[in-house]
Design a protein around this motif. Structure first.
Motif, PDB file in Angstrom:
ATOM      1  N   UNK A 116       0.814  -1.213   0.000  1.00  0.00           N
ATOM      2  CA  UNK A 116       0.000   0.000   0.000  1.00  0.00           C
ATOM      3  C   UNK A 116       0.851   1.268   0.000  1.00  0.00           C
ATOM      4  N   UNK A 117       2.021   1.185   0.604  1.00  0.00           N
ATOM      5  CA  UNK A 117       2.887   2.369   0.667  1.00  0.00           C
ATOM      6  C   UNK A 117       3.415   2.702  -0.725  1.00  0.00           C
ATOM      7  N   UNK A 118       3.980   1.726  -1.413  1.00  0.00           N
ATOM      8  CA  UNK A 118       4.481   1.952  -2.772  1.00  0.00           C
ATOM      9  C   UNK A 118       3.343   2.285  -3.727  1.00  0.00           C
ATOM     10  N   UNK A 119       2.174   1.652  -3.519  1.00  0.00           N
ATOM     11  CA  UNK A 119       1.032   1.909  -4.391  1.00  0.00           C
ATOM     12  C   UNK A 119       0.617   3.376  -4.330  1.00  0.00           C
ATOM     13  N   UNK A 120       0.566   3.915  -3.113  1.00  0.00           N
ATOM     14  CA  UNK A 120       0.176   5.322  -2.972  1.00  0.00           C
ATOM     15  C   UNK A 120       1.178   6.238  -3.659  1.00  0.00           C
ATOM     16  N   UNK A 121       2.459   5.938  -3.493  1.00  0.00           N
ATOM     17  CA  UNK A 121       3.483   6.773  -4.119  1.00  0.00           C
ATOM     18  C   UNK A 121       3.393   6.697  -5.640  1.00  0.00           C
ATOM     19  N   UNK A 122       3.100   5.502  -6.164  1.00  0.00           N
ATOM     20  CA  UNK A 122       3.030   5.311  -7.616  1.00  0.00           C
ATOM     21  C   UNK A 122       1.853   6.057  -8.224  1.00  0.00           C
ATOM     22  N   UNK A 123       0.666   5.914  -7.631  1.00  0.00           N
ATOM     23  CA  UNK A 123      -0.508   6.560  -8.228  1.00  0.00           C
ATOM     24  C   UNK A 123      -0.469   8.064  -7.999  1.00  0.00           C
ATOM     25  N   UNK A 124       0.141   8.501  -6.890  1.00  0.00           N
ATOM     26  CA  UNK A 124       0.284   9.937  -6.679  1.00  0.00           C
ATOM     27  C   UNK A 124       1.117  10.550  -7.803  1.00  0.00           C
ATOM     28  N   UNK A 125       2.165   9.851  -8.205  1.00  0.00           N
ATOM     29  CA  UNK A 125       3.002  10.330  -9.307  1.00  0.00           C
ATOM     30  C   UNK A 125       2.232  10.366 -10.619  1.00  0.00           C
ATOM     31  N   UNK A 126       1.175   9.532 -10.726  1.00  0.00           N
ATOM     32  CA  UNK A 126       0.357   9.513 -11.946  1.00  0.00           C
ATOM     33  C   UNK A 126      -0.770  10.533 -11.890  1.00  0.00           C
ATOM     34  N   UNK A 127      -0.806  11.318 -10.826  1.00  0.00           N
ATOM     35  CA  UNK A 127      -1.814  12.373 -10.716  1.00  0.00           C
ATOM     36  C   UNK A 127      -3.101  11.963 -10.020  1.00  0.00           C
ATOM     37  N   UNK A 135       4.537   8.199   5.323  1.00  0.00           N
ATOM     38  CA  UNK A 135       5.329   7.896   4.127  1.00  0.00           C
ATOM     39  C   UNK A 135       6.471   6.971   4.514  1.00  0.00           C
ATOM     40  N   UNK A 136       6.912   6.201   3.549  1.00  0.00           N
ATOM     41  CA  UNK A 136       8.017   5.294   3.805  1.00  0.00           C
ATOM     42  C   UNK A 136       7.542   3.932   4.258  1.00  0.00           C
ATOM     43  N   UNK A 137       8.393   2.930   4.021  1.00  0.00           N
ATOM     44  CA  UNK A 137       8.052   1.546   4.364  1.00  0.00           C
ATOM     45  C   UNK A 137       8.881   1.088   5.570  1.00  0.00           C
ATOM     46  N   UNK A 138       8.388   0.032   6.221  1.00  0.00           N
ATOM     47  CA  UNK A 138       9.125  -0.546   7.338  1.00  0.00           C
ATOM     48  C   UNK A 138       9.171   0.330   8.566  1.00  0.00           C
ATOM     49  N   UNK A 139       8.130   1.124   8.818  1.00  0.00           N
ATOM     50  CA  UNK A 139       8.120   2.014   9.980  1.00  0.00           C
ATOM     51  C   UNK A 139       8.088   1.214  11.279  1.00  0.00           C
ATOM     52  N   UNK A 140       8.848   1.669  12.258  1.00  0.00           N
ATOM     53  CA  UNK A 140       8.840   1.043  13.578  1.00  0.00           C
ATOM     54  C   UNK A 140       7.583   1.487  14.331  1.00  0.00           C
ATOM     55  N   UNK A 141       7.334   0.850  15.484  1.00  0.00           N
ATOM     56  CA  UNK A 141       6.190   1.249  16.300  1.00  0.00           C
ATOM     57  C   UNK A 141       6.301   2.721  16.697  1.00  0.00           C
ATOM     58  N   UNK A 142       7.488   3.141  17.061  1.00  0.00           N
ATOM     59  CA  UNK A 142       7.684   4.530  17.487  1.00  0.00           C
ATOM     60  C   UNK A 142       7.419   5.496  16.335  1.00  0.00           C
ATOM     61  N   UNK A 199      -0.098   4.372   8.455  1.00  0.00           N
ATOM     62  CA  UNK A 199      -1.151   5.080   9.170  1.00  0.00           C
ATOM     63  C   UNK A 199      -1.700   6.178   8.269  1.00  0.00           C
ATOM     64  N   UNK A 200      -3.044   6.321   8.261  1.00  0.00           N
ATOM     65  CA  UNK A 200      -3.692   7.307   7.402  1.00  0.00           C
ATOM     66  C   UNK A 200      -4.681   8.138   8.215  1.00  0.00           C
ATOM     67  N   UNK A 201      -4.952   9.330   7.705  1.00  0.00           N
ATOM     68  CA  UNK A 201      -5.987  10.150   8.327  1.00  0.00           C
ATOM     69  C   UNK A 201      -7.334   9.452   8.179  1.00  0.00           C
ATOM     70  N   UNK A 202      -8.105   9.465   9.257  1.00  0.00           N
ATOM     71  CA  UNK A 202      -9.455   8.910   9.206  1.00  0.00           C
ATOM     72  C   UNK A 202     -10.431  10.002   8.774  1.00  0.00           C
ATOM     73  N   UNK A 203     -11.229   9.686   7.777  1.00  0.00           N
ATOM     74  CA  UNK A 203     -12.231  10.636   7.288  1.00  0.00           C
ATOM     75  C   UNK A 203     -13.568  10.229   7.882  1.00  0.00           C
ATOM     76  N   UNK A 204     -14.151  11.089   8.714  1.00  0.00           N
ATOM     77  CA  UNK A 204     -15.406  10.750   9.362  1.00  0.00           C
ATOM     78  C   UNK A 204     -16.541  10.660   8.338  1.00  0.00           C
ATOM     79  N   UNK A 205     -17.383   9.666   8.576  1.00  0.00           N
ATOM     80  CA  UNK A 205     -18.547   9.379   7.734  1.00  0.00           C
ATOM     81  C   UNK A 205     -18.190   9.312   6.247  1.00  0.00           C
TER      82      UNK A 205
END
Length: 644
Positions: A116-127, A135-142, A199-205
């Motif tokens: 999902x991380x690479x997918x978002x970066x790829x489609x963002x580049x496609x507009x 952003x980034x892969x392999x994020x630690x808990x912290x 982690x992503x922003x949650x959009x209510x409703x």
């Protein structure tokens, strides 16, 4: 076109694929584990191969055994269905290395969009617009905690490698982040073998709207309109429809073009779905969530409004054929709605259920279609996904499709296994659903209103009527008055015949008071001038999609099982499944509400918590233990103040 195709899946999707293969004159090969030896998909295929024992890791997820089955049967191509290895790039590569055609996208597209991380970066580049997040892969808990704090709660934790809502956690309190991250990683690792999170922003409703795309190997990519998938529980879709009442033609065209660009950005081929999150108050503001590089569960609604067989086009594209139509040729006609029938018990908080299918009735025809993997005698266990079938209705407009689907769900009978069919029928009658005022949190907000708190009296009346009839003597001639269930007593006042019954936890002593008719697989009772008719099989009764397992109540047996009888200090299994985590030992001091155990069934985790502060007096399971519903797992003796 291929002469033989191996279907590397099970259940309703395997049956669905086999149906199209048969219509195209292509020989089908089913695979099965020991648990599915007599399953419907096995019986409907032209041939079938055993691939291992019941656990999916040793059968349906074994690349080696699937390839061996293909080689033994002369299959030239493999259809992965959905779930299991459908989005596994390694499987797609293994098929190619074995000289087999993988009926799906290229392995590199699966790999790219599966992250999902690479997918978002790829489609963002496609507009293509994407949801704000880490952003980034392999994020630690912290790092995940820091990203969540920067975005601001509420946030959504998502497995990078997953889908279907598995491992997703909505977090509204930053103090819960550590526990939720641990739980999300654990579930992601169990479901996908990869615990990487974003982690992503949650959009209510929000509204969940996805676009079906189809691409060939000749550079042609089209979209087939959208599906509204906003009716969800625990991030799992339960009802889907096409088209969405939210979109106008301009927004539909814009989202469709964004989906096409997303498909092009990864070199896609075959049938796929681009999923968007859409603020209900502003449909023009849509965000890319993910791309599912496979056929979707809800693909039938798109088939009904477009007139296309998506499985057929998967095969044609995989065989090298170009699309025979362009974007301008796609027309959406009428309206289609699908409901997912799952093995779950609404009365027990939608926990997974299981058992043997004793009686089955699935509607078909007159604008109604049922895709199912069931047959009478099917054993529904806890090893695989809980979805059993899908009921789909089509009409010239949304109101007609809704009405037909509600009627079809009322006609659906699945006795022996508890399902959500009755719940879905009531959901589809909810005013917000009828009005098309949907969002992904709607079901959770109204769920309590759609699950009856009590068993209707007529259910107990019908169960008692069946038992009363069973007591009547057979044959003619003289009848011993003591053998007639009339309550007659020598020299005394007749005493009504009562039956101790249990449909939920609390037993009920029910004495029939109305008239009844019991014939074969039906029982009718009349109470207060109203006639109620049920389907029946063994101790099961069904009506309007609902089902009740009404057992004879044995006080002695009941004292040994069930939370209501094992004592308030006992923790019991809420569902049949496997204990995956044990966090305590005998003698440990625990706080009220503390997590002690985790039970998993049908890819769902259920946390068992301490009912009160106290000491762990008994612990009867270890990680890996298989448990039955209501089995005692542990006993927590309360502290003196808690007991008071």
């Amino acid at each position: 076109m291929f002469d033989t195709v191996l279907v590397a899946n099970r259940g309703e999707i395997a049956v669905r694929v086999i149906r199209t293969l048969r219509s195209m004159g292509v020989r089908s090969v089913a695979v099965f584990s020991d648990a599915d030896a007599d399953a419907r998909h096995v019986l409907e295929a032209d041939t079938a191969v055993r691939i291992g024992p019941a656990p999916a890791a040793e059968s349906y997820l074994s690349v080696e055994r699937l390839l061996e089955a293909a080689a033994r049967t002369g299959a030239r191509a493999v259809h992965p269905g959905y779930g299991f290895l459908a989005e596994n790039a390694g499987f797609a590569r293994a098929c190619a290395d074995a000289g087999l055609v993988f009926i799906g996208p290229p392995a590199q597209a699966i790999s790219l969009m599966g992250d999902k991380i690479r997918a978002k970066e790829t489609v963002r580049a496609a507009g293509v617009p994407v949801v704000p997040g880490s952003t980034g892969s392999g994020l630690t808990d912290a790092q995940l905690v820091a990203a969540a704090r920067e975005i601001g709660v509420p946030v959504l934790l998502k497995p990078s490698a997953g889908g279907g809502g598995k491992g997703m956690r909505l977090v509204r309190d930053t103090s819960a982040l550590a526990d939720e991250i641990a739980a999300a990683r654990r579930e992601a690792r169990a479901s996908f073998g990869d615990d990487t999170l974003l982690v992503e922003r949650w959009i209510d409703r929000p509204r969940h709207i996805e676009i079906q795309v189809l691409a060939d190997a000749h550079g042609n990519v089209v979209h087939l309109g959208e599906r509204e998938c906003s009716l969800q529980r625990r991030h799992q879709k339960v009802v889907e429809e096409a088209p969405s009442v939210l979109l106008d033609e301009r927004t539909r065209a814009a989202m469709g073009e964004a989906a096409v660009q997303a498909a092009r950005s990864c070199g896609y081929r075959g049938a796929g779905t681009v999923e968007f999150i859409v603020p209900g108050g502003d449909p023009s503001s849509y965000y890319f969530m993910e791309m599912n590089t496979r056929l979707q569960v809800e693909h039938p609604v798109t088939e009904l409004v477009t007139g296309l067989d998506l499985v057929e086009w998967q095969l044609r594209v995989a065989a090298g054929e170009p699309l025979s139509f362009g974007q301008g040729d796609v027309r959406l006609t009428g309206h289609a709605i699908e409901a997912r029938i799952c093995a779950e018990d609404p009365a027990r908080g939608f926990l997974p259920s299981g058992g043997t299918v004793l009686a089955l009735r699935e509607p078909q025809g007159d604008g109604v279609r049922t895709d199912s993997g069931l047959s009478e005698g099917t054993e529904v266990g806890s090893l695989y996904d809980p979805m059993l079938s899908k009921v789909i209705a089509y009409g010239p407009d949304r109101a007609t499709a809704l009405r037909k689907l509600r009627s079809a769900l009322a006609e659906t009978v699945t006795l022996g296994v508890q399902t959500n069919a009755g719940f879905l029928r009531r959901l589809l009658a909810h005013p917000a659903v009828v009005a098309g005022e949907l969002d992904t949190g709607l079901v959770e907000r109204v769920v309590d209103d759609l699950v009856p708190a009590e068993v209707p009296e007529e259910v107990y009346e019908a169960a008692a009527a069946v038992r009363l009839e069973a007591l009547r003597p057979a044959g003619g001639g003289w009848t011993d008055p003591f053998s007639v269930p009339s309550g007659w007593r020598l020299g005394g006042t007749p005493r009504p015949v009562g039956f101790p019954l249990r449909a939920l936890q609390e037993p009920v002593e029910h004495t029939p008071r109305g008239t009844h008719t019991v014939t074969g697989d039906r029982v009718s009772v009349t109470l207060d001038g109203v006639r109620h008719t049920f389907h029946r099989a063994a101790d099961w009764l069904g009506r309007d999609g609902d089902a009740w397992h009404v057992r004879d109540h044995d006080p002695v047996a009941a004292s040994l099982t069930g939370a209501a009888y094992a004592g308030a200090d006992s923790l019991t299994a809420p569902m049949p499944g496997t204990v995956t985590v044990v966090k305590v030992a005998v003698g440990d001091e625990v706080a009220a509400g503390q997590s002690l155990l985790v039970v998993e069934a049908m890819k769902m985790e259920h946390v068992i918590s301490a009912p009160h502060a106290g000491t762990v007096a008994e612990l009867d399971v270890t990680p890996g233990s298989t448990v039955a519903m209501d089995q005692v797992l542990a006993v927590v003796t309360p502290h003196e103040e808690a007991a008071e």
